[in-house]
Design a protein around this motif. Structure first.
Motif, mmCIF file in Angstrom:
data_model
loop_
_atom_site.group_PDB
_atom_site.id
_atom_site.type_symbol
_atom_site.label_atom_id
_atom_site.label_comp_id
_atom_site.label_asym_id
_atom_site.label_seq_id
_atom_site.Cartn_x
_atom_site.Cartn_y
_atom_site.Cartn_z
ATOM 1 N N PHE A 129 20.245 87.409 22.850
ATOM 2 C CA PHE A 129 21.200 86.608 22.078
ATOM 3 C C PHE A 129 22.351 86.116 22.948
ATOM 4 C CE2 PHE A 129 21.915 85.678 17.528
ATOM 5 C CZ PHE A 129 20.599 85.761 17.096
ATOM 6 N N LYS A 171 23.863 79.767 21.690
ATOM 7 C CA LYS A 171 24.556 80.893 21.052
ATOM 8 C C LYS A 171 26.051 80.715 21.208
ATOM 9 C CE LYS A 171 26.141 85.131 20.194
ATOM 10 N NZ LYS A 171 25.864 86.375 20.873
ATOM 11 N N ASP A 206 20.802 94.338 18.085
ATOM 12 C CA ASP A 206 21.960 94.040 18.936
ATOM 13 C C ASP A 206 22.089 95.130 20.003
ATOM 14 O OD1 ASP A 206 24.011 92.573 19.968
ATOM 15 O OD2 ASP A 206 25.431 92.958 18.358
ATOM 16 N N HIS A 235 17.350 90.621 18.167
ATOM 17 C CA HIS A 235 18.721 90.476 18.706
ATOM 18 C C HIS A 235 18.973 91.577 19.740
ATOM 19 C CE1 HIS A 235 23.153 89.351 17.669
ATOM 20 N NE2 HIS A 235 23.105 89.905 18.877
ATOM 21 N N HIS A 239 20.417 92.319 24.128
ATOM 22 C CA HIS A 239 21.111 91.803 25.316
ATOM 23 C C HIS A 239 20.490 92.483 26.529
ATOM 24 C CE1 HIS A 239 24.121 89.542 23.120
ATOM 25 N NE2 HIS A 239 24.032 90.514 22.225
ATOM 26 N N HIS A 273 24.759 88.961 12.297
ATOM 27 C CA HIS A 273 25.604 90.056 11.787
ATOM 28 C C HIS A 273 25.912 89.863 10.304
ATOM 29 C CE1 HIS A 273 25.863 90.842 16.016
ATOM 30 N NE2 HIS A 273 26.637 89.808 16.257
HETATM 31 ZN ZN LIG Z 1 24.716 90.411 20.146
#
Ligand SMILES: [Zn+2]
Length: 380
Positions: free
Chosen positions: A89, A157, A274, A61, A63, A213
């Motif tokens: 993601f 997503k 993330d 995950h 970006h 999450h």
């Molecule tokens: Zn994310």
């Protein structure tokens, strides 16, 4: 016999073989040629004595649309974390996805797979979250992308939070589920600060969909009920084959929720950081080995975590041709780590803390047989 690189004397942690053994890895071209250096000569030799050698990690995950989204970091920040593949993601939507591929994905050494955002352009601005209203969805344009990038695009997503969906979250979720069914694609849902109860989202997800999450508790809602037990809907979703991702970030991980869930045996299927421009390199999210170290403090073994960051994403998200491995004949995607023994304090956004006593620190990363990053000071 001639090779390009020999990594000597590392302790091999490979989900493809049981236990940990000290071996050499001989790299010739883009492949691992042998696991003993006997009879081989190489241009470059690295002494990995005292280090753990694993298949290159997958951060499930991230970006990495740094040129088109304020959330994005450069994919090049991943190899210093031992990461050789990653899953973006939903940083781009059908309007800007080709630009994302050209500017970020195709230029990077890291193999980046993606979920494409259901919104036309994904999260471009931090001030103004993406518009996820179903009237912006385009089945035709998404189908074109699916055909254009086989093997790199994993599904859709949807960021389902009050920031993006306001109070009409359920309608949006149902429209996104319908769209993904029509496209025969999984749906990855960011579940955090959601206008739809967490357990209700889980009840609607299907086999192969991703719940991101898993240990968040924003807006007072999590996978746990008021008494701290994992909701039955969450357990049923797991039985159905819904995939639960950590998607750590900063606001989306609560140590207490994680501990309670893990005590009930509810572990994650995927471990993603993330990583984004909002959190990268700041306290809390230093990268995947840091989150792995946090999970070691939560009771996981290094071998479990290496599985979670290599073969698990490959199998669940159907990435890559074959599972990551260090066996001869495998692609030479390799990470070398030290496991430093020292007190470490892990924190979360609530201010809770968790004490650990080991820190996994990356030393060297090889992608497709090339050393793409090396910690200064490692075997110099
Ligand atoms: Zn994310």
């Amino acid at each position: 016999m001639k090779a390009d690189i020999i990594i000597r004397n590392g302790v091999i942690v490979d989900p493809a073989r049981a236990g940990q053994t000290t071996k050499d890895l001989v790299i010739a071209g883009k492949l691992i040629a042998a696991d003993s250096a006997d009879g081989w000569e190489a241009k470059e030799t690295v002494d990995a004595s005292g280090c753990f050698v694993t298949p290159g990690l997958t951060d499930a995950h991230v970006h990495v649309f740094d040129t088109g989204s304020e959330l994005g970091v450069k994919a090049d920040c991943l190899p210093p974390m031992g990461v050789t593949s990653a899953v973006d993601f939903g940083s781009a939507g059908y309007v800007n996805f080709r630009g994302f591929m050209r500017e970020c994905v195709e230029r990077s050494d890291v193999r980046v797979y993606s979920f494409v955002n259901v919104s036309p352009v994904g999260p471009v601005s931090l001030q103004r979250p993406e518009d996820v209203s179903p009237d912006g969805f385009s089945r035709r344009k998404l189908a074109e992308l699916k055909e254009k990038y086989p093997g790199r695009l994993l599904g859709l997503k949807l960021r389902l939070g009050r920031e993006t969906a306001g109070d009409s979250g359920l309608e949006t979720l149902q429209a996104a589920l319908k769209l993904s069914a029509e496209l025969h694609w999984p749906l990855a849902v960011h579940v955090s600060n959601s206008p739809v109860p967490v357990r209700k989202i889980a009840a609607l997800l299907r086999e192969g969909d991703v719940f991101a999450h898993v240990y968040q508790d924003r807006g007072g809602d999590s996978i746990l009920d008021g008494a701290g037990s994992v909701y039955p809907e969450i357990l049923e979703a797991r039985k159905r084959g819904v995939i639960f991702d950590v998607g750590h970030g900063w606001l989306n991980f609560s140590i207490e929720t994680a501990q309670r869930s893990l005590n009930q045996g509810f572990g994650p299927d995927l471990l993603g950081t993330d990583m984004s421009a909002v959190v990268a390199y700041r306290r809390g999210v230093f990268g995947l080995p840091h989150i792995m170290s946090k999970f070691m403090a939560l009771g996981f073994s290094l071998a479990d975590l290496v599985s979670l960051c290599t073969v698990k994403p490959a199998a669940l998200l159907t990435l890559m041709g074959s599972a990551p491995s260090l066996k001869p004949g495998s692609a030479a995607n390799i990470a070398v780590f030290r496991l430093e023994t020292r007190p470490v304090v892990f924190t979360d956004y609530h201010g809770a803390s968790l004490g650990g006593n080991v820190l996994l620190t990356p030393q060297l990363t090889v992608i497709d047989g090339k050393i793409v990053w090396r910690q200064f000071g490692f075997d110099v």
